[in-house]
Enzyme design. Structure first.
Site, PDB file in Angstrom:
ATOM      1  N   CYS A  81       3.946  -0.320   9.750  1.00 53.71           N
ATOM      2  CA  CYS A  81       2.482  -0.227   9.673  1.00 53.71           C
ATOM      3  C   CYS A  81       1.860  -0.778  10.949  1.00 53.71           C
ATOM      4  O   CYS A  81       2.312  -1.738  11.546  1.00 53.71           O
ATOM      5  CB  CYS A  81       1.982  -0.964   8.430  1.00 53.71           C
ATOM      6  SG  CYS A  81       1.590  -2.686   8.676  1.00 53.71           S
ATOM      7  N   GLU A  82       0.797  -0.061  11.377  1.00 51.36           N
ATOM      8  CA  GLU A  82       0.189  -0.430  12.668  1.00 51.36           C
ATOM      9  C   GLU A  82      -0.685  -1.678  12.548  1.00 51.36           C
ATOM     10  O   GLU A  82      -1.117  -2.218  13.553  1.00 51.36           O
ATOM     11  CB  GLU A  82      -0.619   0.744  13.210  1.00 51.36           C
ATOM     12  CG  GLU A  82      -1.757   1.187  12.338  1.00 51.36           C
ATOM     13  CD  GLU A  82      -2.373   2.524  12.785  1.00 51.36           C
ATOM     14  OE1 GLU A  82      -1.657   3.338  13.396  1.00 51.36           O
ATOM     15  OE2 GLU A  82      -3.562   2.724  12.500  1.00 51.36           O
ATOM     16  N   HIS A  83      -0.930  -2.132  11.302  1.00 52.32           N
ATOM     17  CA  HIS A  83      -1.807  -3.314  11.160  1.00 52.32           C
ATOM     18  C   HIS A  83      -1.033  -4.621  11.293  1.00 52.32           C
ATOM     19  O   HIS A  83      -1.515  -5.574  11.863  1.00 52.32           O
ATOM     20  CB  HIS A  83      -2.516  -3.276   9.802  1.00 52.32           C
ATOM     21  CG  HIS A  83      -3.325  -2.029   9.635  1.00 52.32           C
ATOM     22  ND1 HIS A  83      -3.290  -1.245   8.496  1.00 52.32           N
ATOM     23  CD2 HIS A  83      -4.162  -1.388  10.486  1.00 52.32           C
ATOM     24  CE1 HIS A  83      -4.080  -0.201   8.650  1.00 52.32           C
ATOM     25  NE2 HIS A  83      -4.619  -0.266   9.845  1.00 52.32           N
ATOM     26  N   HIS A  84       0.205  -4.639  10.749  1.00 52.57           N
ATOM     27  CA  HIS A  84       0.965  -5.905  10.790  1.00 52.57           C
ATOM     28  C   HIS A  84       2.345  -5.731  11.412  1.00 52.57           C
ATOM     29  O   HIS A  84       3.142  -6.663  11.418  1.00 52.57           O
ATOM     30  CB  HIS A  84       1.136  -6.462   9.355  1.00 52.57           C
ATOM     31  CG  HIS A  84      -0.155  -6.794   8.688  1.00 52.57           C
ATOM     32  ND1 HIS A  84      -0.811  -5.902   7.870  1.00 52.57           N
ATOM     33  CD2 HIS A  84      -0.932  -7.898   8.731  1.00 52.57           C
ATOM     34  CE1 HIS A  84      -1.930  -6.441   7.418  1.00 52.57           C
ATOM     35  NE2 HIS A  84      -2.034  -7.651   7.941  1.00 52.57           N
TER      36      HIS A  84
ATOM     37  N   GLN B  65       0.271   5.159   6.158  1.00 53.07           N
ATOM     38  CA  GLN B  65       0.823   6.200   5.272  1.00 53.07           C
ATOM     39  C   GLN B  65      -0.082   7.427   5.208  1.00 53.07           C
ATOM     40  O   GLN B  65       0.408   8.563   5.185  1.00 53.07           O
ATOM     41  CB  GLN B  65       1.003   5.619   3.851  1.00 53.07           C
ATOM     42  CG  GLN B  65       1.668   6.596   2.900  1.00 53.07           C
ATOM     43  CD  GLN B  65       1.992   5.954   1.569  1.00 53.07           C
ATOM     44  OE1 GLN B  65       2.214   4.757   1.483  1.00 53.07           O
ATOM     45  NE2 GLN B  65       2.037   6.741   0.522  1.00 53.07           N
TER      46      GLN B  65
ATOM     47  N   HIS C  87       5.065  -1.047   0.661  1.00 52.06           N
ATOM     48  CA  HIS C  87       4.537  -1.620   1.909  1.00 52.06           C
ATOM     49  C   HIS C  87       4.836  -3.114   1.953  1.00 52.06           C
ATOM     50  O   HIS C  87       4.345  -3.882   1.119  1.00 52.06           O
ATOM     51  CB  HIS C  87       3.032  -1.382   1.993  1.00 52.06           C
ATOM     52  CG  HIS C  87       2.671   0.051   2.181  1.00 52.06           C
ATOM     53  ND1 HIS C  87       2.133   0.549   3.340  1.00 52.06           N
ATOM     54  CD2 HIS C  87       2.805   1.121   1.353  1.00 52.06           C
ATOM     55  CE1 HIS C  87       1.950   1.859   3.229  1.00 52.06           C
ATOM     56  NE2 HIS C  87       2.358   2.228   2.013  1.00 52.06           N
TER      57      HIS C  87
ATOM     58  N   CYS D 221       3.701  -5.162   3.978  1.00 50.92           N
ATOM     59  CA  CYS D 221       2.490  -5.956   4.307  1.00 50.92           C
ATOM     60  C   CYS D 221       1.737  -6.292   3.018  1.00 50.92           C
ATOM     61  O   CYS D 221       0.932  -7.208   2.982  1.00 50.92           O
ATOM     62  CB  CYS D 221       1.594  -5.222   5.292  1.00 50.92           C
ATOM     63  SG  CYS D 221       0.940  -3.697   4.669  1.00 50.92           S
TER      64      CYS D 221
END
Ligand SMILES: Nc1nc2c(c(=O)[nH]1)N=C([C@H](O)[C@H](O)COP(=O)(O)OP(=O)(O)OP(=O)(O)O)CN2
Length: 349
Positions: A240-243, A282, A310, A312
Protein backbone atom coordinates in the site's frame (compact mmCIF):
# COMPACT_ATOMS: atom_id res chain seq x y z
CA UNK A 1 37.54 -0.60 -33.20
CA UNK A 2 35.49 2.50 -34.01
CA UNK A 3 35.29 5.55 -31.73
CA UNK A 4 31.63 6.55 -31.31
CA UNK A 5 30.03 9.39 -29.35
CA UNK A 6 26.55 8.88 -27.89
CA UNK A 7 24.09 11.31 -26.30
CA UNK A 8 21.73 9.90 -23.64
CA UNK A 9 18.64 11.58 -22.19
CA UNK A 10 15.69 10.76 -19.92
CA UNK A 11 12.81 12.79 -18.49
CA UNK A 12 10.46 10.18 -17.08
CA UNK A 13 10.66 8.52 -13.65
CA UNK A 14 14.09 8.04 -12.05
CA UNK A 15 15.94 9.77 -14.89
CA UNK A 16 19.50 9.22 -13.69
CA UNK A 17 18.74 5.57 -12.91
CA UNK A 18 17.55 5.08 -16.50
CA UNK A 19 20.79 6.65 -17.78
CA UNK A 20 22.88 4.50 -15.43
CA UNK A 21 20.96 1.39 -16.52
CA UNK A 22 21.53 2.29 -20.19
CA UNK A 23 25.27 2.74 -19.64
CA UNK A 24 25.53 -0.59 -17.84
CA UNK A 25 23.55 -2.37 -20.57
CA UNK A 26 25.80 -0.84 -23.25
CA UNK A 27 28.86 -1.97 -21.29
CA UNK A 28 27.52 -5.53 -21.03
CA UNK A 29 27.91 -5.94 -24.79
CA UNK A 30 31.36 -7.48 -25.39
CA UNK A 31 31.60 -5.51 -28.65
CA UNK A 32 31.43 -2.21 -26.75
CA UNK A 33 33.98 -0.55 -24.46
CA UNK A 34 32.83 2.48 -22.44
CA UNK A 35 35.89 4.76 -22.74
CA UNK A 36 34.54 7.90 -21.05
CA UNK A 37 31.33 9.04 -19.34
CA UNK A 38 30.36 12.68 -18.94
CA UNK A 39 28.80 14.07 -15.79
CA UNK A 40 25.02 14.31 -15.47
CA UNK A 41 23.22 17.51 -16.48
CA UNK A 42 19.71 18.76 -15.74
CA UNK A 43 18.51 20.39 -18.95
CA UNK A 44 15.47 22.37 -20.08
CA UNK A 45 13.45 20.56 -22.80
CA UNK A 46 14.32 21.60 -26.35
CA UNK A 47 11.98 21.20 -29.30
CA UNK A 48 8.78 22.90 -28.27
CA UNK A 49 7.05 19.98 -26.53
CA UNK A 50 5.74 20.93 -23.05
CA UNK A 51 7.46 18.34 -20.82
CA UNK A 52 9.60 17.76 -17.74
CA UNK A 53 13.28 18.72 -17.63
CA UNK A 54 15.68 16.06 -18.90
CA UNK A 55 18.78 14.57 -17.43
CA UNK A 56 21.45 14.23 -20.13
CA UNK A 57 24.91 12.80 -20.46
CA UNK A 58 27.34 11.77 -23.20
CA UNK A 59 29.54 8.74 -23.73
CA UNK A 60 32.69 8.02 -25.71
CA UNK A 61 32.73 4.34 -26.64
CA UNK A 62 34.91 2.06 -28.75
CA UNK A 63 33.06 -0.62 -30.64
CA UNK A 64 33.45 -3.26 -33.32
CA UNK A 65 29.74 -2.98 -34.10
CA UNK A 66 28.91 -1.53 -37.50
CA UNK A 67 26.59 1.54 -37.38
CA UNK A 68 23.34 -0.27 -38.12
CA UNK A 69 24.17 -3.08 -35.66
CA UNK A 70 25.00 -0.48 -32.99
CA UNK A 71 21.69 1.31 -33.71
CA UNK A 72 19.84 -2.02 -33.47
CA UNK A 73 21.45 -2.72 -30.08
CA UNK A 74 20.59 0.79 -28.90
CA UNK A 75 16.94 0.23 -29.84
CA UNK A 76 16.97 -3.05 -27.87
CA UNK A 77 18.23 -1.18 -24.79
CA UNK A 78 15.60 1.54 -25.24
CA UNK A 79 12.88 -1.14 -25.44
CA UNK A 80 14.27 -2.88 -22.35
CA UNK A 81 14.08 0.42 -20.49
CA UNK A 82 10.45 0.84 -21.55
CA UNK A 83 10.97 3.59 -24.09
CA UNK A 84 7.55 4.25 -25.62
CA UNK A 85 7.50 6.46 -28.75
CA UNK A 86 4.33 8.53 -28.43
CA UNK A 87 5.14 12.15 -29.30
CA UNK A 88 8.02 13.19 -31.59
CA UNK A 89 10.61 14.80 -29.28
CA UNK A 90 8.25 14.03 -26.39
CA UNK A 91 8.85 12.55 -22.93
CA UNK A 92 10.82 9.30 -22.74
CA UNK A 93 12.33 6.99 -20.15
CA UNK A 94 15.50 6.83 -22.27
CA UNK A 95 16.82 8.13 -25.59
CA UNK A 96 20.21 7.18 -26.94
CA UNK A 97 21.45 9.00 -30.06
CA UNK A 98 24.56 8.27 -32.11
CA UNK A 99 26.27 11.68 -32.53
CA UNK A 100 29.48 10.69 -34.35
CA UNK A 101 30.72 7.34 -35.66
CA UNK A 102 34.43 7.96 -36.21
CA UNK A 103 34.68 10.47 -39.05
CA UNK A 104 32.02 8.66 -41.07
CA UNK A 105 29.17 10.44 -42.84
CA UNK A 106 26.12 8.15 -42.78
CA UNK A 107 22.87 8.89 -44.58
CA UNK A 108 20.47 5.98 -44.09
CA UNK A 109 16.73 6.25 -43.59
CA UNK A 110 16.92 5.64 -39.84
CA UNK A 111 20.48 6.81 -39.20
CA UNK A 112 22.08 10.14 -40.05
CA UNK A 113 25.59 10.68 -38.64
CA UNK A 114 26.82 13.20 -37.58
CA UNK A 115 23.43 13.56 -35.80
CA UNK A 116 21.38 16.21 -37.60
CA UNK A 117 20.76 18.26 -34.41
CA UNK A 118 24.15 17.82 -32.72
CA UNK A 119 25.27 21.47 -33.18
CA UNK A 120 21.88 22.90 -32.20
CA UNK A 121 21.58 21.35 -28.77
CA UNK A 122 23.46 22.59 -25.72
CA UNK A 123 22.23 19.51 -23.79
CA UNK A 124 24.24 17.42 -26.26
CA UNK A 125 27.25 19.68 -26.79
CA UNK A 126 28.21 20.38 -23.14
CA UNK A 127 28.41 16.71 -22.06
CA UNK A 128 29.98 15.83 -25.43
CA UNK A 129 32.83 18.31 -25.00
CA UNK A 130 33.68 16.58 -21.71
CA UNK A 131 34.30 13.22 -23.39
CA UNK A 132 35.76 14.39 -26.75
CA UNK A 133 39.19 13.01 -27.51
CA UNK A 134 41.98 15.48 -28.25
CA UNK A 135 42.11 16.72 -31.88
CA UNK A 136 38.70 15.27 -32.67
CA UNK A 137 37.93 16.69 -36.14
CA UNK A 138 34.72 18.37 -34.95
CA UNK A 139 36.17 19.72 -31.69
CA UNK A 140 36.33 23.37 -32.84
CA UNK A 141 32.81 23.19 -34.29
CA UNK A 142 31.54 21.81 -30.96
CA UNK A 143 33.21 24.65 -29.02
CA UNK A 144 31.89 27.32 -31.42
CA UNK A 145 28.36 25.88 -31.24
CA UNK A 146 28.48 26.00 -27.42
CA UNK A 147 29.56 29.66 -27.55
CA UNK A 148 26.73 30.43 -29.97
CA UNK A 149 24.07 28.67 -27.85
CA UNK A 150 25.29 29.89 -24.45
CA UNK A 151 22.98 32.91 -24.44
CA UNK A 152 19.88 31.01 -25.57
CA UNK A 153 17.26 29.80 -23.09
CA UNK A 154 18.66 26.27 -23.33
CA UNK A 155 19.60 25.51 -19.70
CA UNK A 156 22.28 22.93 -18.96
CA UNK A 157 23.18 22.55 -15.27
CA UNK A 158 25.61 19.96 -13.92
CA UNK A 159 24.07 17.81 -11.17
CA UNK A 160 25.74 15.33 -8.80
CA UNK A 161 25.65 11.67 -9.78
CA UNK A 162 23.09 9.88 -7.61
CA UNK A 163 23.99 6.50 -6.24
CA UNK A 164 22.36 3.54 -8.02
CA UNK A 165 18.85 2.87 -6.68
CA UNK A 166 19.88 -0.24 -4.74
CA UNK A 167 22.63 1.65 -2.87
CA UNK A 168 20.18 4.45 -2.04
CA UNK A 169 17.69 1.96 -0.60
CA UNK A 170 20.41 0.26 1.47
CA UNK A 171 21.44 3.65 2.86
CA UNK A 172 17.81 4.56 3.65
CA UNK A 173 17.22 1.23 5.44
CA UNK A 174 20.32 1.81 7.60
CA UNK A 175 18.93 5.25 8.46
CA UNK A 176 15.54 3.76 9.42
CA UNK A 177 17.17 1.05 11.54
CA UNK A 178 19.17 3.57 13.54
CA UNK A 179 16.19 5.96 13.75
CA UNK A 180 14.01 3.24 15.36
CA UNK A 181 16.76 2.62 17.91
CA UNK A 182 18.44 -0.36 16.30
CA UNK A 183 22.15 -0.91 15.71
CA UNK A 184 22.59 -1.55 11.94
CA UNK A 185 26.01 -3.06 12.71
CA UNK A 186 24.68 -5.85 14.94
CA UNK A 187 25.00 -9.42 13.68
CA UNK A 188 21.36 -9.99 12.66
CA UNK A 189 21.04 -6.67 10.80
CA UNK A 190 24.34 -6.43 8.93
CA UNK A 191 22.92 -7.74 5.66
CA UNK A 192 19.37 -6.50 6.16
CA UNK A 193 19.80 -3.28 4.12
CA UNK A 194 21.06 -5.29 1.13
CA UNK A 195 18.29 -7.89 1.52
CA UNK A 196 15.59 -5.19 1.71
CA UNK A 197 16.99 -3.41 -1.36
CA UNK A 198 16.90 -6.67 -3.35
CA UNK A 199 13.40 -7.39 -2.05
CA UNK A 200 12.08 -4.00 -3.23
CA UNK A 201 13.51 -4.62 -6.70
CA UNK A 202 11.47 -7.84 -6.76
CA UNK A 203 8.16 -6.85 -5.16
CA UNK A 204 8.10 -3.40 -6.84
CA UNK A 205 9.30 -4.73 -10.19
CA UNK A 206 6.63 -2.78 -12.14
CA UNK A 207 7.44 0.53 -10.47
CA UNK A 208 9.55 1.79 -13.40
CA UNK A 209 7.52 0.14 -16.16
CA UNK A 210 5.32 2.40 -18.22
CA UNK A 211 3.17 -0.14 -20.00
CA UNK A 212 2.10 -3.82 -19.89
CA UNK A 213 3.61 -5.71 -22.82
CA UNK A 214 3.64 -9.39 -21.74
CA UNK A 215 0.62 -10.55 -23.67
CA UNK A 216 -0.33 -12.48 -26.78
CA UNK A 217 -3.67 -12.16 -28.57
CA UNK A 218 -5.48 -14.95 -30.42
CA UNK A 219 -8.53 -15.15 -32.68
CA UNK A 220 -11.16 -17.85 -32.11
CA UNK A 221 -14.16 -18.74 -34.20
CA UNK A 222 -16.83 -16.15 -33.43
CA UNK A 223 -18.88 -18.11 -30.87
CA UNK A 224 -22.63 -18.38 -31.29
CA UNK A 225 -23.29 -16.63 -28.02
CA UNK A 226 -21.07 -14.16 -26.25
CA UNK A 227 -19.39 -16.44 -23.72
CA UNK A 228 -17.80 -14.87 -20.65
CA UNK A 229 -14.19 -15.88 -20.04
CA UNK A 230 -13.41 -15.83 -16.30
CA UNK A 231 -10.10 -16.40 -14.54
CA UNK A 232 -10.90 -16.89 -10.86
CA UNK A 233 -8.86 -16.60 -7.64
CA UNK A 234 -5.64 -15.17 -9.09
CA UNK A 235 -3.39 -14.65 -6.03
CA UNK A 236 -1.63 -11.27 -5.85
CA UNK A 237 0.62 -9.36 -3.42
CA UNK A 238 1.06 -5.60 -3.40
CA UNK A 239 2.30 -2.78 -1.15
CA UNK A 240 0.00 0.00 0.00
CA UNK A 241 1.22 3.44 -0.96
CA UNK A 242 0.10 4.96 2.36
CA UNK A 243 2.19 2.87 4.77
CA UNK A 244 4.34 0.72 2.46
CA UNK A 245 2.77 -2.37 4.07
CA UNK A 246 1.65 -5.50 2.18
CA UNK A 247 -1.86 -6.15 1.08
CA UNK A 248 -2.66 -9.44 -0.63
CA UNK A 249 -5.52 -11.62 -1.78
CA UNK A 250 -7.23 -12.80 -4.96
CA UNK A 251 -8.29 -11.15 -8.18
CA UNK A 252 -11.16 -12.42 -10.35
CA UNK A 253 -11.02 -11.21 -13.95
CA UNK A 254 -13.66 -11.75 -16.63
CA UNK A 255 -14.25 -10.45 -20.14
CA UNK A 256 -16.62 -11.01 -23.04
CA UNK A 257 -14.63 -11.30 -26.30
CA UNK A 258 -15.59 -9.20 -29.32
CA UNK A 259 -15.08 -10.57 -32.85
CA UNK A 260 -13.40 -13.68 -31.43
CA UNK A 261 -10.43 -11.73 -30.00
CA UNK A 262 -9.04 -13.42 -26.89
CA UNK A 263 -5.89 -13.10 -24.77
CA UNK A 264 -3.62 -15.98 -23.72
CA UNK A 265 -4.99 -17.26 -20.37
CA UNK A 266 -1.58 -17.02 -18.63
CA UNK A 267 -1.36 -13.33 -19.58
CA UNK A 268 -4.17 -12.31 -17.22
CA UNK A 269 -2.27 -13.40 -14.07
CA UNK A 270 0.76 -11.63 -15.59
CA UNK A 271 -1.38 -8.49 -15.95
CA UNK A 272 -2.42 -8.82 -12.29
CA UNK A 273 1.28 -9.08 -11.33
CA UNK A 274 2.19 -6.09 -13.52
CA UNK A 275 -0.48 -3.94 -11.88
CA UNK A 276 0.18 -5.10 -8.30
CA UNK A 277 4.02 -5.04 -8.23
CA UNK A 278 4.15 -1.30 -7.43
CA UNK A 279 3.07 0.95 -4.59
CA UNK A 280 -0.70 1.23 -4.99
CA UNK A 281 -4.15 0.96 -3.39
CA UNK A 282 -6.64 -1.86 -3.99
CA UNK A 283 -9.11 0.40 -5.79
CA UNK A 284 -6.45 1.40 -8.33
CA UNK A 285 -5.33 -2.21 -8.85
CA UNK A 286 -8.93 -3.26 -9.57
CA UNK A 287 -9.50 -0.38 -11.99
CA UNK A 288 -6.09 -0.72 -13.73
CA UNK A 289 -6.54 -4.46 -14.42
CA UNK A 290 -9.92 -3.73 -16.04
CA UNK A 291 -8.79 -0.68 -18.03
CA UNK A 292 -5.55 -2.23 -19.35
CA UNK A 293 -7.39 -5.42 -20.40
CA UNK A 294 -10.07 -3.28 -22.04
CA UNK A 295 -7.42 -1.23 -23.94
CA UNK A 296 -5.62 -4.38 -25.14
CA UNK A 297 -8.66 -6.44 -26.20
CA UNK A 298 -11.48 -3.93 -26.79
CA UNK A 299 -13.92 -6.63 -25.63
CA UNK A 300 -17.69 -6.34 -25.15
CA UNK A 301 -17.16 -6.06 -21.42
CA UNK A 302 -14.68 -6.48 -18.56
CA UNK A 303 -15.32 -7.25 -14.90
CA UNK A 304 -12.77 -7.36 -12.08
CA UNK A 305 -13.40 -8.19 -8.43
CA UNK A 306 -10.51 -8.09 -5.94
CA UNK A 307 -10.60 -9.32 -2.34
CA UNK A 308 -7.63 -8.64 -0.07
CA UNK A 309 -6.30 -8.40 3.48
CA UNK A 310 -4.45 -5.24 4.38
CA UNK A 311 -1.60 -5.28 6.89
CA UNK A 312 -2.04 -1.54 7.42
CA UNK A 313 -5.52 -2.37 8.89
CA UNK A 314 -4.45 -5.54 10.74
CA UNK A 315 -1.01 -4.60 12.15
CA UNK A 316 -1.57 -0.99 13.15
CA UNK A 317 -4.24 1.62 13.72
CA UNK A 318 -7.66 -0.02 14.04
CA UNK A 319 -5.93 -3.44 14.19
CA UNK A 320 -8.85 -5.37 12.71
CA UNK A 321 -7.40 -8.83 12.08
CA UNK A 322 -8.45 -10.97 9.13
CA UNK A 323 -10.79 -8.34 7.65
CA UNK A 324 -11.34 -8.66 3.89
CA UNK A 325 -11.68 -5.65 1.56
CA UNK A 326 -13.62 -6.22 -1.66
CA UNK A 327 -13.44 -3.90 -4.67
CA UNK A 328 -14.97 -4.26 -8.16
CA UNK A 329 -14.78 -2.53 -11.51
CA UNK A 330 -17.12 -3.16 -14.43
CA UNK A 331 -16.90 -1.99 -18.05
CA UNK A 332 -19.06 -2.43 -21.16
CA UNK A 333 -21.78 -5.10 -20.87
CA UNK A 334 -20.90 -5.86 -17.26
CA UNK A 335 -21.52 -2.21 -16.40
CA UNK A 336 -24.59 -1.67 -18.60
CA UNK A 337 -26.32 -5.03 -18.21
CA UNK A 338 -27.41 -5.86 -14.62
CA UNK A 339 -28.14 -9.50 -15.50
CA UNK A 340 -24.67 -10.04 -17.01
CA UNK A 341 -23.11 -8.44 -13.94
CA UNK A 342 -25.14 -10.56 -11.48
CA UNK A 343 -24.35 -13.72 -13.46
CA UNK A 344 -20.64 -12.90 -13.14
CA UNK A 345 -20.89 -12.19 -9.42
CA UNK A 346 -22.78 -15.45 -8.80
CA UNK A 347 -20.05 -17.36 -10.67
CA UNK A 348 -17.58 -16.19 -7.99
CA UNK A 349 -19.47 -17.96 -5.19
N1 LIG B 1 16.81 19.02 -22.81
C1 LIG B 1 16.50 18.08 -23.68
N2 LIG B 1 15.59 18.33 -24.64
C2 LIG B 1 15.29 17.35 -25.53
C3 LIG B 1 15.90 16.09 -25.48
C4 LIG B 1 16.87 15.86 -24.46
O1 LIG B 1 17.45 14.76 -24.36
N3 LIG B 1 17.13 16.88 -23.59
N4 LIG B 1 15.62 15.13 -26.41
C5 LIG B 1 14.80 15.39 -27.41
C6 LIG B 1 14.56 14.38 -28.49
O2 LIG B 1 13.34 13.74 -28.26
C7 LIG B 1 15.64 13.30 -28.59
O3 LIG B 1 16.89 13.89 -28.60
C8 LIG B 1 15.44 12.54 -29.87
O4 LIG B 1 15.54 13.46 -30.89
P1 LIG B 1 16.09 13.06 -32.34
O5 LIG B 1 17.15 12.03 -32.27
O6 LIG B 1 16.43 14.34 -33.03
O7 LIG B 1 14.86 12.48 -33.13
P2 LIG B 1 14.15 11.12 -32.91
O8 LIG B 1 13.74 10.61 -34.24
O9 LIG B 1 14.94 10.19 -32.07
O10 LIG B 1 12.94 11.67 -32.12
P3 LIG B 1 11.74 10.79 -31.60
O11 LIG B 1 11.19 11.60 -30.47
O12 LIG B 1 12.35 9.50 -31.17
O13 LIG B 1 10.80 10.66 -32.76
C9 LIG B 1 14.02 16.65 -27.49
N5 LIG B 1 14.38 17.59 -26.50
Amino acid sequence: MHTVYLSLGSNIGDKQAYLQDAVSLLGQNTAILIDKKSKFYQTSPVGGVEQDDFVNMALKISTTLEPTNLLEFIHEIEAQLNRVRKIHWGPRTIDIDILFYGNEQIFENDLIVPHKEVFNRLFVLVPLLEVLEQDFPYEQQVKQAIEKLKDTEQEVVEIPAQKPARKRIEHAVREILSAVGENPEREGLLETPERVAKMYEEILSSQKLTQFEEYKLFKIEKTAQDQTILIKDIPFYSMCEHHMLPFFGKANVAYIPKDGNIIGLSKIPRLVNYVSHKLSVQENITRDIAEILNDILEPKGVAVVVEARHMCVEMRGVKKGNSQTKTSFFMGEFEENRETRLEFLESLN
